[in-house]
Design an enzyme around this catalytic site. Structure first.
Site, PDB file in Angstrom:
ATOM      1  CB  SER A 124      -0.846   0.137   1.220  1.00  0.00           C
ATOM      2  OG  SER A 124      -1.492   1.163   1.484  1.00  0.00           O
ATOM      3  CB  ALA A 125       0.275   4.556  -1.221  1.00  0.00           C
ATOM      4  CE1 TYR A 148      -4.062  -2.749   5.317  1.00  0.00           C
ATOM      5  CE2 TYR A 148      -3.548  -0.482   4.930  1.00  0.00           C
ATOM      6  CZ  TYR A 148      -3.846  -1.637   4.428  1.00  0.00           C
ATOM      7  OH  TYR A 148      -3.822  -1.923   3.183  1.00  0.00           O
ATOM      8  CE  LYS A 152      -1.640  -4.597   3.387  1.00  0.00           C
ATOM      9  NZ  LYS A 152      -1.779  -5.708   2.853  1.00  0.00           N
ATOM     10  CG  ASN A 178      -6.434   6.431  -2.143  1.00  0.00           C
ATOM     11  OD1 ASN A 178      -5.100   6.540  -2.141  1.00  0.00           O
ATOM     12  ND2 ASN A 178      -7.123   6.736  -1.087  1.00  0.00           N
TER      13      ASN A 178
HETATM   14  P1  NAD Z   1     -11.123  -6.997   1.090  1.00  0.00           P
HETATM   15  O1  NAD Z   1     -11.377  -7.073   2.539  1.00  0.00           O
HETATM   16  O2  NAD Z   1     -12.280  -6.765   0.055  1.00  0.00           O
HETATM   17  O3  NAD Z   1     -10.641  -8.258   0.546  1.00  0.00           O
HETATM   18  C1  NAD Z   1      -9.678  -8.967   1.413  1.00  0.00           C
HETATM   19  C2  NAD Z   1     -10.212 -10.662   1.302  1.00  0.00           C
HETATM   20  O4  NAD Z   1      -9.200 -11.256   2.072  1.00  0.00           O
HETATM   21  C3  NAD Z   1     -11.660 -10.698   1.937  1.00  0.00           C
HETATM   22  O5  NAD Z   1     -12.338 -11.608   1.129  1.00  0.00           O
HETATM   23  C4  NAD Z   1     -11.530 -11.788   3.226  1.00  0.00           C
HETATM   24  O6  NAD Z   1     -12.462 -12.468   3.482  1.00  0.00           O
HETATM   25  C5  NAD Z   1     -10.185 -12.220   2.936  1.00  0.00           C
HETATM   26  N1  NAD Z   1      -9.256 -12.833   3.986  1.00  0.00           N
HETATM   27  C6  NAD Z   1      -8.778 -11.811   5.046  1.00  0.00           C
HETATM   28  N2  NAD Z   1      -8.176 -12.384   5.981  1.00  0.00           N
HETATM   29  C7  NAD Z   1      -7.889 -13.720   5.650  1.00  0.00           C
HETATM   30  C8  NAD Z   1      -7.591 -14.980   5.967  1.00  0.00           C
HETATM   31  N3  NAD Z   1      -6.757 -15.056   6.989  1.00  0.00           N
HETATM   32  N4  NAD Z   1      -7.478 -16.119   5.239  1.00  0.00           N
HETATM   33  C9  NAD Z   1      -8.432 -16.215   4.010  1.00  0.00           C
HETATM   34  N5  NAD Z   1      -8.921 -15.044   3.764  1.00  0.00           N
HETATM   35  C10 NAD Z   1      -8.917 -13.932   4.340  1.00  0.00           C
HETATM   36  O7  NAD Z   1      -9.977  -5.847   0.782  1.00  0.00           O
HETATM   37  P2  NAD Z   1      -9.293  -5.397  -0.584  1.00  0.00           P
HETATM   38  O8  NAD Z   1      -9.566  -4.005  -0.652  1.00  0.00           O
HETATM   39  O9  NAD Z   1      -9.663  -6.355  -1.756  1.00  0.00           O
HETATM   40  O10 NAD Z   1      -7.686  -5.318  -0.175  1.00  0.00           O
HETATM   41  C11 NAD Z   1      -6.964  -6.548  -0.725  1.00  0.00           C
HETATM   42  C12 NAD Z   1      -5.663  -6.239  -0.259  1.00  0.00           C
HETATM   43  O11 NAD Z   1      -5.294  -5.064  -0.841  1.00  0.00           O
HETATM   44  C13 NAD Z   1      -5.592  -6.060   1.250  1.00  0.00           C
HETATM   45  O12 NAD Z   1      -4.248  -6.822   1.692  1.00  0.00           O
HETATM   46  C14 NAD Z   1      -5.316  -4.871   1.605  1.00  0.00           C
HETATM   47  O13 NAD Z   1      -4.703  -4.355   2.561  1.00  0.00           O
HETATM   48  C15 NAD Z   1      -4.673  -4.294   0.102  1.00  0.00           C
HETATM   49  N6  NAD Z   1      -4.770  -2.908  -0.035  1.00  0.00           N
HETATM   50  C16 NAD Z   1      -6.245  -2.260  -0.237  1.00  0.00           C
HETATM   51  C17 NAD Z   1      -6.479  -0.941  -0.393  1.00  0.00           C
HETATM   52  C18 NAD Z   1      -7.748  -0.666  -0.715  1.00  0.00           C
HETATM   53  O14 NAD Z   1      -8.009   0.491  -0.443  1.00  0.00           O
HETATM   54  N7  NAD Z   1      -8.579  -1.270  -0.829  1.00  0.00           N
HETATM   55  C19 NAD Z   1      -5.298  -0.194  -0.509  1.00  0.00           C
HETATM   56  C20 NAD Z   1      -4.055  -0.732  -0.359  1.00  0.00           C
HETATM   57  C21 NAD Z   1      -3.769  -2.006  -0.054  1.00  0.00           C
HETATM   58  N1  UDP Z   2     -12.485  11.578   3.202  1.00  0.00           N
HETATM   59  C1  UDP Z   2     -13.573  12.695   3.426  1.00  0.00           C
HETATM   60  N2  UDP Z   2     -14.648  12.120   3.767  1.00  0.00           N
HETATM   61  C2  UDP Z   2     -15.064  10.916   4.139  1.00  0.00           C
HETATM   62  C3  UDP Z   2     -14.043   9.859   3.799  1.00  0.00           C
HETATM   63  C4  UDP Z   2     -12.721  10.489   3.196  1.00  0.00           C
HETATM   64  O1  UDP Z   2     -13.214  13.644   3.323  1.00  0.00           O
HETATM   65  O2  UDP Z   2     -16.222  10.477   4.436  1.00  0.00           O
HETATM   66  C5  UDP Z   2     -11.370  12.046   2.562  1.00  0.00           C
HETATM   67  C6  UDP Z   2      -9.849  11.782   3.653  1.00  0.00           C
HETATM   68  O3  UDP Z   2      -9.679  12.761   4.450  1.00  0.00           O
HETATM   69  C7  UDP Z   2      -8.832  11.718   2.161  1.00  0.00           C
HETATM   70  C8  UDP Z   2      -9.627  11.303   1.282  1.00  0.00           C
HETATM   71  O4  UDP Z   2     -11.149  11.718   1.278  1.00  0.00           O
HETATM   72  O5  UDP Z   2      -8.526  12.899   1.942  1.00  0.00           O
HETATM   73  C9  UDP Z   2      -9.462   9.995   0.850  1.00  0.00           C
HETATM   74  O6  UDP Z   2      -9.810   9.111   1.889  1.00  0.00           O
HETATM   75  P1  UDP Z   2      -9.903   7.412   2.050  1.00  0.00           P
HETATM   76  O7  UDP Z   2     -10.227   7.346   3.217  1.00  0.00           O
HETATM   77  O8  UDP Z   2     -10.787   6.993   1.017  1.00  0.00           O
HETATM   78  O9  UDP Z   2      -8.338   7.055   1.776  1.00  0.00           O
HETATM   79  P2  UDP Z   2      -7.157   7.207   2.434  1.00  0.00           P
HETATM   80  O10 UDP Z   2      -7.084   8.369   3.305  1.00  0.00           O
HETATM   81  O11 UDP Z   2      -6.858   6.003   3.206  1.00  0.00           O
HETATM   82  O12 UDP Z   2      -5.973   7.257   1.350  1.00  0.00           O
END
Ligand code: NAD
Ligand code: UDP
Length: 336
Positions: A124-125, A148, A152, A178
């Site tokens: 993640s960023a 969290y 990562k 994002n």
């Molecule tokens: P999500 O919660 O929709 O998907 C994660 C999946 O993993 C879910 O289906 C959950 O049931 C499963 N899971 C969790 N723990 C498990 C375990 N121990 N065993 C088996 N399954 C398990 O999340 P997402 O948004 O699809 O994110 C996927 C990955 O990307 C995550 O690692 C998250 O941290 C990373 N990520 C997400 C974002 C975002 O904004 N969505 C940004 C950066 C990184």
């Molecule tokens: N944000 C907001 N209202 C909300 C949720 C998010 O103003 O209800 C803003 C937050 O402060 C950030 C941007 O939207 O500037 C993206 O937030 P998000 O939680 O989606 O992503 P992250 O901050 O984790 O990058």
């Protein structure tokens, strides 16, 4: 290739399954459904016309993971499974360290045991912390502001060391910016449980009337209009980035930003959503959210140069597709 997709029933995982299947890969999903539903995979099948093998296991369970590796001959692993809610990670840090770190170790050990050499990790960023934008892969990482983010950074270090000890491994650490939007079919998308933390699902729920107004967290940041700036990327572009990484990876560890390189403020995203979908959103400026940084966007040139991957879908498509999913499905497909 035959790919193990952990967390494949989740938001990014399910879209990546679509991209993998559409480019001829076969997919085995391992997911314990702690934040998703199995019928998402039925919709992946509906979109692609292809089958997905599903194993409902917890990927921190070593015996279950080993038995999966023994049953299928994997060419690679994409490890999405993990917990991802920043706020919850502050309240329940051990839950986050246990799940996110142990799952990575268990999977890496299984790769070692069964000779699987390709590993793609969801980073993640957030690992950049409050660095100067745009974030570039070579920057020294700053300490994460929450558990969290720390998980990562730790998993990245674990995989870097594991790859040093296994020089024939190819590891991609993909730092997502994002992710927003949904598959254009509207069949799969982001389905957060309860009140969303992230901006786009909050916006779509305001648009639907489930939430009364968008609260904008701060308008006094040193940004274009005072609101926070992020690099929003369409989830299908992100999914395609994983396929590019799998296909192009060479041995060693490679870190890639998956973003558009474009910063967008909260107010700009609200306006894009209104323009894309022909509606007005009710908004109010409130205090800053603790822990938020002013700006976060990628320098995405390394992925373009080395993987031949660029994000193609624009902000209007992200907004249109996010809204289509919310309209079509969110009433009936919330997490069980
Ligand atoms: P999500 O919660 O929709 O998907 C994660 C999946 O993993 C879910 O289906 C959950 O049931 C499963 N899971 C969790 N723990 C498990 C375990 N121990 N065993 C088996 N399954 C398990 O999340 P997402 O948004 O699809 O994110 C996927 C990955 O990307 C995550 O690692 C998250 O941290 C990373 N990520 C997400 C974002 C975002 O904004 N969505 C940004 C950066 C990184
Ligand atoms: N944000 C907001 N209202 C909300 C949720 C998010 O103003 O209800 C803003 C937050 O402060 C950030 C941007 O939207 O500037 C993206 O937030 P998000 O939680 O989606 O992503 P992250 O901050 O984790 O990058």
């Amino acid at each position: 290739m035959n790919i193990l997709v952990t967390g494949g029933a989740g938001y990014i995982g399910s879209h990546t399954c679509v991209s993998l299947l559409e480019t001829g890969h076969t997919v085995v999903v391992a997911d314990n459904l702690c934040n998703s539903r199995a019928d998402t995979l039925d919709r992946v099948k509906q979109i692609t016309g292809k089958d997905v093998i599903f194993s409902r296991i917890d990927v921190t369970d070593e015996a279950a993971v080993n038995s999966l590796f023994a049953d299928y001959s994997f060419d690679g692993v994409i490890h999405f499974a993990g917990h991802k809610a920043v706020g919850e990670s502050v309240a329940k840090p051990l839950k986050y360290y246990r799940n996110n770190i142990i799952s990575t170790i268990v999977l890496a050990e299984a790769c070692q045991r069964y000779g699987v050499k390709r590993f793609v990790f969801s980073s993640s960023a957030t690992v950049y912390g409050d660095n100067e934008v745009p974030f570039v892969e070579s920057m020294p990482l700053l300490p994460a502001t929450n558990p969290y983010g720390e998980t990562k950074a730790v998993c990245e270090r674990i995989l870097i060391d594991a790859a040093k000890a296994n020089p024939d491994w190819s590891v991609a650490l993909l730092r997502y910016f994002n992710p927003v939007g949904a598959h254009e079919s509207g069949l799969i998308g982001d389905a957060p449980d309860g009140i969303p933390n992230n901006l786009m699902p909050y916006i779509t729920q305001v648009a639907k009337g489930k939430l009364d107004k968008l609260r904008i967290f701060g308008d006094d940041y040193p940004t274009v209009d005072g609101t926070g700036v992020r690099d929003y990327i369409h989830v299908m572009d992100l999914a395609e980035g994983h396929v590019a990484a799998l296909d192009k990876l060479t041995s060693g560890v490679h870190v890639y930003n998956l973003g558009t390189g474009q910063g967008t403020s909260v107010l700009q995203l609200v306006k894009a959503f209104e323009d894309a979908n022909g509606m007005k959103l009710s908004c109010a400026i409130v205090a800053r959210r603790p822990g938020d940084i002013a700006e976060c966007y990628a320098n995405a040139s390394k992925a373009k140069r080395e993987l031949g991957w660029v994000a193609k879908r624009d902000l209007l498509e992200m907004c249109r597709d996010a809204w289509r999913f919310e309209k079509n499905f969110m009433g009936s497909c919330l997490h069980s």
